[in-house]
Design a protein around this motif. Structure first.
Motif, PDB file in Angstrom:
ATOM      1  N   PRO A 123      20.213  19.744  42.552  1.00 49.30           N
ATOM      2  CA  PRO A 123      21.370  20.154  43.355  1.00 49.30           C
ATOM      3  C   PRO A 123      21.185  19.990  44.866  1.00 49.30           C
ATOM      4  CG  PRO A 123      20.129  22.063  42.667  1.00 49.30           C
ATOM      5  CD  PRO A 123      19.378  20.878  42.147  1.00 49.30           C
ATOM      6  N   PHE A 124      20.604  18.891  45.309  1.00 53.80           N
ATOM      7  CA  PHE A 124      20.404  18.734  46.753  1.00 53.80           C
ATOM      8  C   PHE A 124      21.737  18.392  47.419  1.00 53.80           C
ATOM      9  CE2 PHE A 124      20.383  14.290  48.374  1.00 53.80           C
ATOM     10  CZ  PHE A 124      20.834  13.675  47.239  1.00 53.80           C
ATOM     11  N   GLN A 125      21.798  18.566  48.732  1.00 55.36           N
ATOM     12  CA  GLN A 125      22.976  18.278  49.563  1.00 55.36           C
ATOM     13  C   GLN A 125      24.133  19.267  49.353  1.00 55.36           C
ATOM     14  OE1 GLN A 125      22.394  16.389  51.924  1.00 55.36           O
ATOM     15  NE2 GLN A 125      22.345  14.208  51.531  1.00 55.36           N
ATOM     16  N   ARG A 126      23.933  20.300  48.535  1.00 54.07           N
ATOM     17  CA  ARG A 126      25.013  21.275  48.357  1.00 54.07           C
ATOM     18  C   ARG A 126      24.867  22.432  49.330  1.00 54.07           C
ATOM     19  NH1 ARG A 126      24.239  17.349  44.906  1.00 54.07           N
ATOM     20  NH2 ARG A 126      25.885  17.063  43.384  1.00 54.07           N
ATOM     21  N   GLY A 127      23.688  22.609  49.905  1.00 52.19           N
ATOM     22  CA  GLY A 127      23.529  23.641  50.928  1.00 52.19           C
ATOM     23  C   GLY A 127      22.413  24.637  50.694  1.00 52.19           C
ATOM     24  N   PHE A 128      21.810  24.626  49.483  1.00 54.14           N
ATOM     25  CA  PHE A 128      20.827  25.675  49.209  1.00 54.14           C
ATOM     26  C   PHE A 128      19.375  25.173  49.169  1.00 54.14           C
ATOM     27  CE2 PHE A 128      24.646  27.469  46.918  1.00 54.14           C
ATOM     28  CZ  PHE A 128      24.935  28.398  47.908  1.00 54.14           C
ATOM     29  N   THR A 129      19.170  23.887  49.320  1.00 54.08           N
ATOM     30  CA  THR A 129      17.816  23.339  49.192  1.00 54.08           C
ATOM     31  C   THR A 129      16.875  23.982  50.214  1.00 54.08           C
ATOM     32  OG1 THR A 129      18.838  21.271  48.501  1.00 54.08           O
ATOM     33  CG2 THR A 129      16.504  21.194  49.094  1.00 54.08           C
ATOM     34  N   ILE A 130      17.297  23.960  51.477  1.00 50.72           N
ATOM     35  CA  ILE A 130      16.440  24.522  52.526  1.00 50.72           C
ATOM     36  C   ILE A 130      16.474  26.043  52.465  1.00 50.72           C
ATOM     37  CG2 ILE A 130      16.163  24.695  55.031  1.00 50.72           C
ATOM     38  CD1 ILE A 130      17.431  21.735  54.943  1.00 50.72           C
ATOM     39  N   SER A 131      17.641  26.593  52.113  1.00 54.69           N
ATOM     40  CA  SER A 131      17.775  28.056  52.062  1.00 54.69           C
ATOM     41  C   SER A 131      16.763  28.682  51.097  1.00 54.69           C
ATOM     42  CB  SER A 131      19.185  28.441  51.615  1.00 54.69           C
ATOM     43  OG  SER A 131      20.133  27.782  52.390  1.00 54.69           O
ATOM     44  N   VAL A 132      16.623  28.085  49.913  1.00 54.88           N
ATOM     45  CA  VAL A 132      15.709  28.650  48.911  1.00 54.88           C
ATOM     46  C   VAL A 132      14.278  28.668  49.441  1.00 54.88           C
ATOM     47  CG1 VAL A 132      14.665  28.202  46.648  1.00 54.88           C
ATOM     48  CG2 VAL A 132      17.136  28.081  46.913  1.00 54.88           C
ATOM     49  N   LEU A 133      13.836  27.517  49.962  1.00 52.20           N
ATOM     50  CA  LEU A 133      12.457  27.434  50.469  1.00 52.20           C
ATOM     51  C   LEU A 133      12.268  28.347  51.682  1.00 52.20           C
ATOM     52  CD1 LEU A 133      12.021  23.563  50.132  1.00 52.20           C
ATOM     53  CD2 LEU A 133      10.816  25.303  48.807  1.00 52.20           C
ATOM     54  N   ALA A 134      13.263  28.372  52.551  1.00 47.56           N
ATOM     55  CA  ALA A 134      13.141  29.156  53.781  1.00 47.56           C
ATOM     56  C   ALA A 134      13.148  30.659  53.495  1.00 47.56           C
ATOM     57  CB  ALA A 134      14.267  28.792  54.734  1.00 47.56           C
ATOM     58  N   LEU A 135      14.049  31.099  52.613  1.00 45.14           N
ATOM     59  CA  LEU A 135      14.118  32.534  52.311  1.00 45.14           C
ATOM     60  C   LEU A 135      12.816  33.019  51.659  1.00 45.14           C
ATOM     61  CD1 LEU A 135      17.810  32.770  51.080  1.00 45.14           C
ATOM     62  CD2 LEU A 135      16.827  34.069  52.983  1.00 45.14           C
ATOM     63  N   LEU A 136      12.268  32.185  50.768  1.00 44.03           N
ATOM     64  CA  LEU A 136      11.008  32.581  50.133  1.00 44.03           C
ATOM     65  C   LEU A 136       9.885  32.606  51.163  1.00 44.03           C
ATOM     66  CD1 LEU A 136      11.425  30.718  46.740  1.00 44.03           C
ATOM     67  CD2 LEU A 136      11.336  33.189  47.091  1.00 44.03           C
ATOM     68  N   THR A 137       9.851  31.595  52.033  1.00 45.91           N
ATOM     69  CA  THR A 137       8.816  31.568  53.078  1.00 45.91           C
ATOM     70  C   THR A 137       8.939  32.806  53.966  1.00 45.91           C
ATOM     71  OG1 THR A 137       8.898  29.156  53.047  1.00 45.91           O
ATOM     72  CG2 THR A 137       7.842  30.174  54.951  1.00 45.91           C
ATOM     73  N   LEU A 138      10.174  33.178  54.290  1.00 50.70           N
ATOM     74  CA  LEU A 138      10.388  34.379  55.106  1.00 50.70           C
ATOM     75  C   LEU A 138       9.866  35.623  54.396  1.00 50.70           C
ATOM     76  CD1 LEU A 138      13.972  33.538  56.358  1.00 50.70           C
ATOM     77  CD2 LEU A 138      12.044  34.084  57.868  1.00 50.70           C
ATOM     78  N   SER A 139      10.066  35.656  53.075  1.00 49.68           N
ATOM     79  CA  SER A 139       9.639  36.844  52.325  1.00 49.68           C
ATOM     80  C   SER A 139       8.114  36.999  52.327  1.00 49.68           C
ATOM     81  CB  SER A 139      10.165  36.781  50.890  1.00 49.68           C
ATOM     82  OG  SER A 139       9.394  35.891  50.117  1.00 49.68           O
ATOM     83  N   PHE A 140       7.400  35.898  52.540  1.00 47.95           N
ATOM     84  CA  PHE A 140       5.927  35.966  52.556  1.00 47.95           C
ATOM     85  C   PHE A 140       5.402  36.409  53.925  1.00 47.95           C
ATOM     86  CE2 PHE A 140       6.487  32.006  49.691  1.00 47.95           C
ATOM     87  CZ  PHE A 140       6.787  32.799  48.608  1.00 47.95           C
ATOM     88  N   SER A 141       6.324  36.586  54.890  1.00 48.66           N
ATOM     89  CA  SER A 141       5.884  36.803  56.272  1.00 48.66           C
ATOM     90  C   SER A 141       6.468  38.106  56.836  1.00 48.66           C
ATOM     91  CB  SER A 141       6.355  35.639  57.130  1.00 48.66           C
ATOM     92  OG  SER A 141       7.765  35.712  57.291  1.00 48.66           O
ATOM     93  N   ARG A 142       6.039  38.432  58.053  1.00 50.05           N
ATOM     94  CA  ARG A 142       6.565  39.639  58.710  1.00 50.05           C
ATOM     95  C   ARG A 142       7.859  39.283  59.444  1.00 50.05           C
ATOM     96  NH1 ARG A 142       1.329  41.685  61.808  1.00 50.05           N
ATOM     97  NH2 ARG A 142       2.960  42.477  63.182  1.00 50.05           N
ATOM     98  N   CYS A 143       8.865  38.958  58.682  1.00 51.15           N
ATOM     99  CA  CYS A 143      10.116  38.470  59.270  1.00 51.15           C
ATOM    100  C   CYS A 143      11.004  39.616  59.755  1.00 51.15           C
ATOM    101  CB  CYS A 143      10.866  37.610  58.266  1.00 51.15           C
ATOM    102  SG  CYS A 143      11.401  38.540  56.816  1.00 51.15           S
ATOM    103  N   GLY A 144      10.616  40.852  59.465  1.00 54.45           N
ATOM    104  CA  GLY A 144      11.473  41.985  59.830  1.00 54.45           C
ATOM    105  C   GLY A 144      10.976  42.757  61.042  1.00 54.45           C
TER     106      GLY A 144
END
Lengths: 313, 205
Positions: A123-144
């Protein structure tokens, strides 16, 4: 040899572990979540689950397992969608940010798969490709540690650097691999002005992919008629895209290539009617910390000038 | 193969969780974080340079091809009881996305037997005719722009809003699937240079 390894280590440390402001990482969190929410609520992905069984007839069980898609349960999918929406709102507001990022990242992986699985598992080019990787990467970090209520003031730290660089890398990869794909699938001849002319002609002739509006549908035939513009478009499509991989690691590259990419998307929109919704995510390259300091500095200066003017009036 | 692809993604998640855990225990440790960064870079480049899709690690093949000469594209039109053809507005397919639907049709539709084809066509006809009826009554259902209105995220490709000029007032009684073929250079010189072939027709019994 030892010197070369030491040099590589130095480059690696500078790239991923330089002190970075918590605000820049938190801004990336808000931008990525806002974009994901915008795209998710601009579609109706759960409705796909209600498609007749013939639509799913050619999809193997491995593909379904890969995205945990069980067709025929739109009610469950709507529940999943609203949990994702709630999680994304929490990400934006900074409520349990790491958990919210993790939950929304995983659920978007499932929903993105559901959107196209009945014909492709990609499902690339629909809008979630980067979102999925980025949100997970954020969850591994002190993003808050910033941009949330009650966030303490924290000093710049390498802890905020590597996740931001990784997220920027995910986005840069879209451009870089887009350039590489053209070279691998077609070769250097992709850059030929005649190839670009044919693409511009095609998008202007195919009436089913035309957007309504006076600003659309004139640029493509005009580009097609100008050899030099087709040559520049070919250069953009490969060389500028490949160079984009430097943006996470070079301030100069960010200053040149990020506005350049935004300009590229505007041209593509008006000439080929293609809208790349990830354009919003380019904001993750902005140095928000510097910008805020600059703005508050100016405001501070203005206040001092006002006080000085009052005293002397 | 699909499960192996899922494993690549799950490894990314597992490494990320391990990195988060290791930092939690000792903020100065970098071993697992380095592993996560290296894994992400290696997988991303491996996918790109081998051109083997492994979503969400994508190859990003954005118009990475040459235009076919001649090129063929599908078109679905509706017919009424008098056999008049009507263009179908892309929004009439909602909540289905027009591009996904067309892509599915191109890939799988011909593989079905005649009875299954007719079942699918009946479903699609009912879908677009219901949309037509609702639009005609001023009760268009909003699926994609129900929350953000005109600020909703546009679809990747643009599509012509055929029904903005007027919704067909006659009920649809069938569908025709065409293939349209043209050469881009020929059509640039003469816009009428387009060949149309009917590949499937469905009429409501």
């Amino acid at each position: 040899m030892t010197t070369a390894i030491a040099r590589l280590q130095e480059i690696w440390l500078r790239a991923f572990f330089s002190p970075q402001s918590a605000l820049n990482l938190a801004a990336a969190r808000v931008i990525i979540a806002f974009h994901a929410l915008w795209v998710l609520l601009s579609r109706d992905i759960p409705a796909t689950s209600a498609l007749p069984k013939e639509f799913w007839a050619n999809i193997g069980s491995a593909e379904r397992w890969r995205y945990l898609v069980v067709p025929g349960h739109p009610g469950v999918e709507y529940a999943v969608q609203w949990i994702t929406v709630a999680a994304l709102v929490c990400v934006i507001l900074g409520l349990l940010p790491r958990l919210s990022c993790f939950v929304s990242g995983l659920l978007l992986y499932h929903l993105a798969g559901l959107e196209t699985l009945y014909w492709t598992a990609n499902p690339f080019q629909r809008g979630f490709t980067i979102s999925v990787l980025a949100l997970l990467t954020l969850s591994f970090s002190r993003c808050g540690d910033a941009l949330r209520l009650g966030a303490p003031e924290v000093a710049p730290s390498p802890q905020y650097c590597w996740p931001l660089r990784l997220i920027q890398f995910h986005l840069a990869n879209a451009y870089f691999l887009s350039g590489i794909s053209k070279l691998l699938r077609v070769g250097i001849s992709w850059l030929e002005p005649q190839n670009l002319r044919e693409w511009f002609l095609l998008f202007s002739q195919q009436d089913q992919v035309i957007r309504e509006g006076f600003m659309f549908n004139n640029l493509a035939p005009w580009f097609a008629d100008h050899y030099i513009l087709c040559a520049i478009a070919g250069f953009f499509g490969v060389v500028a895209n490949i160079c984009f991989i430097a943006t996470p690691f070079s301030r100069s590259a960010r200053r040149i290539l990020v506005p350049d990419a935004a300009f590229f998307h505007v041209i593509v929109l008006f000439s080929m009617n293609i809208f790349w919704n990830n354009i919003i995510q380019l904001l993750i390259y902005v140095n928000w910390s510097w910008l805020v300091e600059r703005l508050t500095g100016r405001i501070g200066l203005q206040r001092k000038l006002d006080v000085w003017a009052q005293r002397n009036s | 193969m699909n499960l192996a692809k899922a494993l690549v993604f799950l490894t990314f998640v597992a490494l990320g969780l391990a990195a988060a855990y290791s930092i939690q225990r000792n903020p100065k440790t970098r071993y697992v974080v380095n592993l996560l960064i290296a894994y992400t870079i290696v997988v991303s480049f491996a996918v790109g340079f081998t051109q083997r899709e492994n979503w969400p690690f994508s190859t990003w093949p954005f118009i990475a091809g040459r235009v076919a000469r001649p090129a063929t594209f599908p078109r679905i039109v509706a017919i009424d009881a008098e056999q008049n053809e009507h263009q179908i507005d892309y929004r009439a397919w909602e909540p289905l996305e027009f591009d996904e639907l067309i892509a599915w049709k191109e890939q799988f539709f011909q593989q079905f037997d005649a009875a299954a084809k007719d079942r699918i066509a009946a479903y699609l006809l009912d879908h677009v005719d219901t949309a037509r009826r609702q639009w005609s009554a001023g009760e268009r259902r909003h699926y994609f722009d129900r929350f953000f209105g005109p600020l909703s995220a546009p679809l990747f490709l643009g599509h012509r809003a055929y029904w903005d000029a007027g919704v067909p007032d006659r009920a649809f009684s069938g569908l025709r699937f065409y293939n349209e073929t043209w050469d881009v250079e020929e059509r640039a010189r003469d816009p009428s240079k387009i060949a149309r072939r009917l590949v499937y027709e469905y009429r409501k019994p």
